[in-house]
Design a protein around this motif. Sequence first.
Motif, PDB file in Angstrom:
ATOM      1  N   SER A 114      -0.787   3.663  -0.392  1.00  0.00           N
ATOM      2  CA  SER A 114      -1.529   2.683  -0.015  1.00  0.00           C
ATOM      3  C   SER A 114      -2.845   2.390  -0.706  1.00  0.00           C
ATOM      4  O   SER A 114      -3.368   1.174  -1.252  1.00  0.00           O
ATOM      5  CB  SER A 114      -1.787   2.589   1.490  1.00  0.00           C
ATOM      6  OG  SER A 114      -2.424   1.599   1.961  1.00  0.00           O
ATOM      7  N   SER A 144      -2.313   1.287  -4.385  1.00  0.00           N
ATOM      8  CA  SER A 144      -1.745  -0.012  -4.494  1.00  0.00           C
ATOM      9  C   SER A 144      -3.003  -0.914  -4.440  1.00  0.00           C
ATOM     10  O   SER A 144      -3.175  -1.920  -5.135  1.00  0.00           O
ATOM     11  CB  SER A 144      -0.850  -0.144  -3.285  1.00  0.00           C
ATOM     12  OG  SER A 144       0.504   0.496  -4.075  1.00  0.00           O
ATOM     13  N   TRP A 145      -3.826  -0.694  -3.066  1.00  0.00           N
ATOM     14  CA  TRP A 145      -4.737  -1.587  -2.841  1.00  0.00           C
ATOM     15  C   TRP A 145      -5.727  -1.596  -3.924  1.00  0.00           C
ATOM     16  O   TRP A 145      -6.508  -2.577  -4.159  1.00  0.00           O
ATOM     17  CB  TRP A 145      -5.442  -1.602  -1.546  1.00  0.00           C
ATOM     18  CG  TRP A 145      -4.431  -2.002  -0.620  1.00  0.00           C
ATOM     19  CD1 TRP A 145      -3.799  -1.300   0.495  1.00  0.00           C
ATOM     20  CD2 TRP A 145      -4.270  -3.421  -0.124  1.00  0.00           C
ATOM     21  NE1 TRP A 145      -2.910  -2.185   1.260  1.00  0.00           N
ATOM     22  CE2 TRP A 145      -3.104  -3.189   0.808  1.00  0.00           C
ATOM     23  CE3 TRP A 145      -4.534  -4.468  -0.546  1.00  0.00           C
ATOM     24  CZ2 TRP A 145      -2.618  -4.569   1.212  1.00  0.00           C
ATOM     25  CZ3 TRP A 145      -3.930  -5.715  -0.285  1.00  0.00           C
ATOM     26  CH2 TRP A 145      -3.245  -5.934   0.652  1.00  0.00           C
ATOM     27  N   THR A 171      -4.681  -3.621  -6.897  1.00  0.00           N
ATOM     28  CA  THR A 171      -4.556  -4.991  -6.521  1.00  0.00           C
ATOM     29  C   THR A 171      -5.862  -5.650  -6.619  1.00  0.00           C
ATOM     30  O   THR A 171      -5.930  -6.899  -7.037  1.00  0.00           O
ATOM     31  CB  THR A 171      -3.597  -5.251  -5.045  1.00  0.00           C
ATOM     32  OG1 THR A 171      -2.399  -4.522  -5.338  1.00  0.00           O
ATOM     33  CG2 THR A 171      -3.757  -6.676  -4.800  1.00  0.00           C
TER      34      THR A 171
END
Length: 110
Positions: free
Chosen positions: A23, A26-27, A30
Amino acid sequence: MDERQVEQILQNPKFKQMVSKKSTLSWTLTAIMLFVYVGFMLLVGYNKEFLMSSFSGGVTTWGMPLGLSIIVLSFLLCGVYSYIANNKLDPLTKEAMREVEAIANEKGPH
């Protein structure tokens, strides 16, 4: 699989660590891409003169290399994700999955 097993899996430290690391990665990636893309769009909206100015005194404007760099950045971020996922997250995922499978294969009271 019963509710007790699901709860054990969700509370498993390896599983929690795996989910947290995936997580976070990914964040982070992003956010980087979103920041760059939104920044470029704001530049297009509010400072067109800069983007239309010449890059080298010729016909190439600043908009071209900046636009291309966003495309290149997206490929680089995909490469970064793949590298980290393959070298750091996959071993952690395998460990977590072994523990999850052990929990799933436990025979609880019926």
